[in-house]
Design a protein around this motif. Structure first.
Motif, PDB file in Angstrom:
ATOM      1  N   ARG A   1       0.828  -1.208   0.000  1.00  0.00           N
ATOM      2  CA  ARG A   1       0.000   0.000   0.000  1.00  0.00           C
ATOM      3  C   ARG A   1       0.860   1.256   0.000  1.00  0.00           C
TER       4      ARG A   1
ATOM      5  N   TYR B   1      -6.821  -3.478 -14.822  1.00  0.00           N
ATOM      6  CA  TYR B   1      -6.203  -2.236 -15.274  1.00  0.00           C
ATOM      7  C   TYR B   1      -5.235  -1.711 -14.219  1.00  0.00           C
TER       8      TYR B   1
ATOM      9  N   TYR C   1      -3.686   2.060 -13.284  1.00  0.00           N
ATOM     10  CA  TYR C   1      -3.708   3.502 -13.501  1.00  0.00           C
ATOM     11  C   TYR C   1      -2.719   4.154 -12.547  1.00  0.00           C
TER      12      TYR C   1
ATOM     13  N   GLN D   1      -2.332   8.017 -10.607  1.00  0.00           N
ATOM     14  CA  GLN D   1      -3.074   9.239 -10.303  1.00  0.00           C
ATOM     15  C   GLN D   1      -2.112  10.293  -9.787  1.00  0.00           C
TER      16      GLN D   1
ATOM     17  N   HIS E   1      -4.051  15.620 -13.023  1.00  0.00           N
ATOM     18  CA  HIS E   1      -4.105  14.762 -14.209  1.00  0.00           C
ATOM     19  C   HIS E   1      -5.223  13.737 -14.158  1.00  0.00           C
ATOM     20  N   GLY E   2      -5.942  13.653 -13.101  1.00  0.00           N
ATOM     21  CA  GLY E   2      -6.924  12.587 -13.021  1.00  0.00           C
ATOM     22  C   GLY E   2      -6.225  11.242 -13.062  1.00  0.00           C
ATOM     23  N   LEU E   3      -6.867  10.257 -13.619  1.00  0.00           N
ATOM     24  CA  LEU E   3      -6.300   8.927 -13.755  1.00  0.00           C
ATOM     25  C   LEU E   3      -5.771   8.728 -15.167  1.00  0.00           C
TER      26      LEU E   3
ATOM     27  N   LEU F   1      -4.149   5.723 -17.742  1.00  0.00           N
ATOM     28  CA  LEU F   1      -4.006   4.290 -17.908  1.00  0.00           C
ATOM     29  C   LEU F   1      -2.568   3.926 -18.271  1.00  0.00           C
TER      30      LEU F   1
ATOM     31  N   TYR G   1      -3.260  -2.511 -19.373  1.00  0.00           N
ATOM     32  CA  TYR G   1      -4.416  -3.285 -18.978  1.00  0.00           C
ATOM     33  C   TYR G   1      -4.270  -4.711 -19.496  1.00  0.00           C
TER      34      TYR G   1
ATOM     35  N   PHE H   1      -3.335   2.773  -8.963  1.00  0.00           N
ATOM     36  CA  PHE H   1      -4.590   2.086  -8.700  1.00  0.00           C
ATOM     37  C   PHE H   1      -4.778   0.941  -9.674  1.00  0.00           C
TER      38      PHE H   1
ATOM     39  N   LEU I   1     -15.851   0.445 -13.668  1.00  0.00           N
ATOM     40  CA  LEU I   1     -14.675  -0.130 -13.016  1.00  0.00           C
ATOM     41  C   LEU I   1     -14.818  -0.159 -11.501  1.00  0.00           C
TER      42      LEU I   1
ATOM     43  N   PHE J   1     -12.296  -0.363  -8.092  1.00  0.00           N
ATOM     44  CA  PHE J   1     -10.914  -0.030  -7.796  1.00  0.00           C
ATOM     45  C   PHE J   1     -10.421  -0.638  -6.495  1.00  0.00           C
ATOM     46  N   GLY J   2      -9.098  -0.876  -6.481  1.00  0.00           N
ATOM     47  CA  GLY J   2      -8.439  -1.166  -5.227  1.00  0.00           C
ATOM     48  C   GLY J   2      -8.188   0.120  -4.465  1.00  0.00           C
ATOM     49  N   GLU J   3      -7.547  -0.022  -3.304  1.00  0.00           N
ATOM     50  CA  GLU J   3      -7.335   1.112  -2.427  1.00  0.00           C
ATOM     51  C   GLU J   3      -6.105   1.944  -2.778  1.00  0.00           C
TER      52      GLU J   3
END
Lengths: 114, 110
Positions: free
Chosen positions: A9, A33, A35, A37, A41-43, A45, A48, A90, A103, A105-107
């Motif tokens: 983590r 996928y 990603y 962050q 910039h947001g997410l 990719l 995948y 992520f 989608l 998502f993981g943490e």
């Protein structure tokens, strides 16, 4: 909860060292996928996968590789980490039978490259 | 490349007020999705609107889509402190690849 676990983590590493992030899912979904962050910039990719040993590049794949030898695990590797790869990573899955692209998502895995 | 652009970048309102966030995009889409991200957590899917839909509701959420203007809005009614989060729009093409905006940071003041 789509049963997605990311590890580690949190990680701090030095420039030039290899780093592997793991994404583990418990529900046997085909699409996975990675990603990153970053603020502003947001997410974005990275890579995948659409099945075991089937992977493809995203928009920011340079410096990253992935592997998927089992349905449940999708690994992201930074062969030689650079400070520009400091980010939050992520993993996400797309559930089978859901044809909308939603989608789960993981943490997240926070990586700091010094 | 960034497809969706959220507006505003940050929004601070009093609890109980309505919050409206906007998303603009550039290319044709299959659907548009909104996600929430609490600080330090992963993103959570909120609502999806297909390209042939104009409005959709889910609880206190209302999403509109105007494909002629390539824009969407997310309305959260009767905001609560627990709504404090970042909100992201993402557009999906026919191959289900998502392109994300940079997000709106929403703060609900008690």
């Amino acid at each position: 909860d789509a049963g997605i676990t990311q590890s580690p983590r949190h990680k701090v590493t030095e420039t030039g060292t290899p780093v592997t992030l793991r994404c583990h899912q418990t529900e046997n979904h085909r699409y996975m996928y990675w990603y990153r962050q970053d603020p502003g910039h947001g997410l974005r990719l990275i890579h995948y996968s659409y099945g075991v040993k089937d992977t493809d590049k995203g928009e920011v794949s340079d410096g990253y590789s992935v592997s998927r030898s089992k349905t449940e695990d999708f690994l992201l590797t930074l062969e030689s980490a650079t400070s520009s790869q400091t980010s939050v990573y992520f993993c996400a899955i797309r559930r089978a039978g859901v044809d909308t692209g939603e989608l789960f998502f993981g943490e997240g895995s926070r990586l700091t490259v010094l | 490349s960034q497809q969706g652009e959220e507006d505003p970048q940050a929004l601070s309102i009093q609890e109980g007020e309505n919050a409206t966030m906007n998303c603009s995009y550039k290319t044709s889409i299959n659907n548009l999705q909104w996600y929430r991200q609490n600080s330090g957590r992963g993103l959570v899917h909120l609502i999806l609107i297909r390209s042939n839909e104009r409005e959709k509701h889910s609880g206190r959420l209302r999403v509109t889509l105007d494909t002629s203007k390539k824009s969407s809005s997310l309305l959260i009614t009767a905001s609560r402190a627990a709504d404090t989060a970042s909100y992201f729009c993402a557009t999906s093409d026919s191959n289900y690849q998502l392109i994300w905006g940079a997000g709106t940071k929403l703060i609900i003041k008690p």
